[in-house]
Design a protein around this motif. Structure first.
Motif, short mmCIF file in Angstrom:
data_model
loop_
_atom_site.label_atom_id
_atom_site.label_comp_id
_atom_site.label_asym_id
_atom_site.label_seq_id
_atom_site.Cartn_x
_atom_site.Cartn_y
_atom_site.Cartn_z
N ARG A 148 0.81 -1.23 0.00
CA ARG A 148 0.00 0.00 0.00
C ARG A 148 0.84 1.27 0.00
NH1 ARG A 148 -3.05 -1.23 5.42
NH2 ARG A 148 -0.89 -1.84 5.78
N GLU B 206 7.13 -7.40 12.21
CA GLU B 206 5.97 -6.65 12.69
C GLU B 206 4.96 -7.60 13.35
OE1 GLU B 206 5.58 -3.46 12.79
OE2 GLU B 206 3.51 -3.53 13.54
N ALA C 145 -6.63 -9.58 19.56
CA ALA C 145 -7.87 -9.04 20.14
C ALA C 145 -8.79 -10.21 20.48
CB ALA C 145 -8.57 -8.12 19.13
N THR D 13 -11.89 -6.67 8.21
CA THR D 13 -10.66 -6.06 7.68
C THR D 13 -9.57 -7.11 7.47
OG1 THR D 13 -11.17 -3.90 8.64
CG2 THR D 13 -8.85 -4.35 8.14
N ARG E 128 -6.82 -5.40 -1.39
CA ARG E 128 -8.29 -5.38 -1.28
C ARG E 128 -8.94 -4.78 -2.52
NH1 ARG E 128 -8.14 -2.85 4.76
NH2 ARG E 128 -6.31 -1.87 3.79
N GLY F 14 -13.93 -8.53 21.39
CA GLY F 14 -13.38 -7.19 21.18
C GLY F 14 -13.23 -6.84 19.71
N ARG G 174 3.69 -7.37 17.30
CA ARG G 174 2.30 -7.20 17.70
C ARG G 174 1.82 -8.33 18.62
NH1 ARG G 174 -1.15 -4.38 13.08
NH2 ARG G 174 0.39 -2.85 12.44
N ALA H 267 -0.72 -9.12 4.54
CA ALA H 267 -1.56 -9.53 5.67
C ALA H 267 -1.63 -8.41 6.70
CB ALA H 267 -1.00 -10.79 6.33
N GLY H 268 -2.68 -8.45 7.48
CA GLY H 268 -2.80 -7.54 8.62
C GLY H 268 -3.22 -8.35 9.82
N ASN H 269 -2.70 -7.98 10.99
CA ASN H 269 -3.06 -8.75 12.18
C ASN H 269 -2.87 -7.90 13.43
OD1 ASN H 269 -3.91 -10.87 13.75
ND2 ASN H 269 -2.05 -12.09 13.53
N PHE H 270 -3.62 -8.23 14.46
CA PHE H 270 -3.47 -7.62 15.78
C PHE H 270 -4.13 -8.58 16.76
CE2 PHE H 270 -6.99 -5.83 13.34
CZ PHE H 270 -8.09 -6.29 14.07
N ILE I 231 -8.06 -8.40 3.87
CA ILE I 231 -6.65 -8.30 3.45
C ILE I 231 -6.09 -9.71 3.18
CG2 ILE I 231 -4.32 -7.55 4.08
CD1 ILE I 231 -5.64 -5.47 5.97
N ASN J 116 -16.30 -4.83 11.62
CA ASN J 116 -15.34 -4.29 10.64
C ASN J 116 -13.91 -4.73 10.94
OD1 ASN J 116 -14.72 -2.73 8.30
ND2 ASN J 116 -13.86 -1.16 9.67
N ALA J 117 -13.59 -4.93 12.21
CA ALA J 117 -12.23 -5.41 12.55
C ALA J 117 -12.03 -6.82 11.99
CB ALA J 117 -12.03 -5.39 14.06
N SER K 139 -14.86 -5.73 16.40
CA SER K 139 -16.06 -5.21 15.74
C SER K 139 -16.23 -6.00 14.44
CB SER K 139 -15.91 -3.72 15.44
OG SER K 139 -14.94 -3.53 14.44
#
Ligand code: NAP
Ligand code: COA
Length: 266
Positions: free
Chosen positions: A40, A193, A99, A111, A67, A103, A197, A94-97, A115, A107-108, A105
């Motif tokens: 991105r 990264e 939760a 998302t 996306r 917790g 996280r 990829a995206g990650n966190f 991705i 949209n979380a 949403s």
């Protein structure tokens, strides 16, 4: 002699501008390939291209979000226009966190699905027209979340399990066109990264390392080495597999118990 020679080959890495995926790009560049990286952020794309060229290699970069299928296809098309058919496609955006499920949403959750899972679908679906046929190799970057349920990772587990099913189905459908499709599933990899996280403190990192049968984090080079092998003629009859590069995490066994028993037996 280099163990693998990719001179004249074109490698496209979606999400290839940092971490594990950039490590994979570097490994192919050092083995002689011309590289195309896409992600991105234009600043990350520029930095990655500069770093890849530092070894004297040929590299191109595009800013696009996996996306967005049209933007993704534009990058693949431009890569094809410049270098011809793509020999190796790595899909690793990829995206990650961390939760808890409650917790997240809607949209979380969406998302990460958009991705990792939809992104992989867009990359593969739009790439096929630009791949070398026969002969291309696709590597999807998966994770142990695909086959080991992990608390606080419902979104990533769902997404990566889907990615590995994409691998298997694509391998079945595209095998006759001479396209191999596999996943590489890194375990906890140092200096990334992802691990910053998921295990942000030294205490957590120690716990994670202790849970790995080999007793340590892996390196980006170790993941890249697996990709160099998988894309090579040495793996020409390998398709549809999920290859863990995870120090044994995929065994999912009781590591602490095994260590205690072997210590007791000494
Ligand atoms: P990272 O450095 O954050 O790499 C992610 C890459 O994907 C970056 O280049 C990022 O660049 C790009 N990206 C993210 N969202 C994107 C989007 N929507 N469209 C296009 N590109 C996007 O993380 P990493 O920890 O090295 O992880 C790399 C891969 O390894 C991931 O697939 C991850 O799931 C997998 N993995 C990592 C570990 C680990 O220990 N770190 C373990 C198992 C699996 P931009 O920000 O510029 O978009
Ligand atoms: N806990 C719970 N929800 C979170 C969260 C967290 N730590 N981080 C983000 N979210 C939620 C947001 O609140 C938002 O939901 P909402 O609209 O209901 O509030 C949703 O996720 C999307 O967040 P947003 O920041 O708009 O998404 P983005 O598309 O800009 O970024 C992320 C995607 C969130 C995955 C971002 O962390 C990212 O870009 N990651 C890429 C790098 C990475 O994750 N590397 C490791 C790979 S393993």
């Amino acid at each position: 002699m280099k163990p693998f020679d990719y001179t004249g080959k074109t490698v496209f890495v979606a999400g290839g501008t940092s971490g594990i995926n950039l490590g994979i790009a570097h490994a192919f560049a050092l083995a002689g390939a011309q590289l195309v990286v896409m992600s991105r952020r234009q600043d990350k794309v520029d930095a990655a291209v500069t770093a890849l060229k530092a070894h004297g290699g040929v590299a191109l970069g595009f800013s696009a979000d996996v996306r967005d299928p049209a933007a993704t296809e534009a990058a693949l098309k431009a890569a094809h226009a410049r270098f011809g058919p793509i020999d190796i496609l790595v899909s690793g955006a990829a995206g990650n966190f961390p939760a808890p499920a409650l917790g997240l949403s809607p949209n979380a959750f969406k998302t990460v699905i958009d991705i990792d899972l939809m992104g992989t679908f867009h990359v593969l679906r739009t790439a096929v027209a630009y791949l070398r046929q026969p002969g291309a190799c696709i590597i999807n970057i998966s994770a142990p979340q695909s086959y080991i349920p992990m608390a606080f990772q419902m979104h990533a587990c769902a997404a990566k399990a889907g990615v590995d099913m994409i691998t298997r189905v694509a391998a079945m459908e595209w095998g006759k066109s001479g396209i191999r499709v596999n996943s590489v599933a890194p375990g906890p990899i140092a200096d990334t990264e992802g691990m910053a996280r998921l295990s942000p403190t030294p205490e957590l990192s120690r716990l994670v390392a202790d849970s790995v049968p080999l007793g340590r984090f892996g390196t980006k080079q170790e993941v890249a080495d697996a990709c160099l092998w998988l894309a090579s003629p040495m793996a020409s009859y390998v398709t549809g597999v999920v290859l863990p590069v995870d120090g044994g995490c995929s065994l999912g066994g009781a590591v602490g118990l095994a260590r205690a028993v072997s210590a007791d037996a000494k």
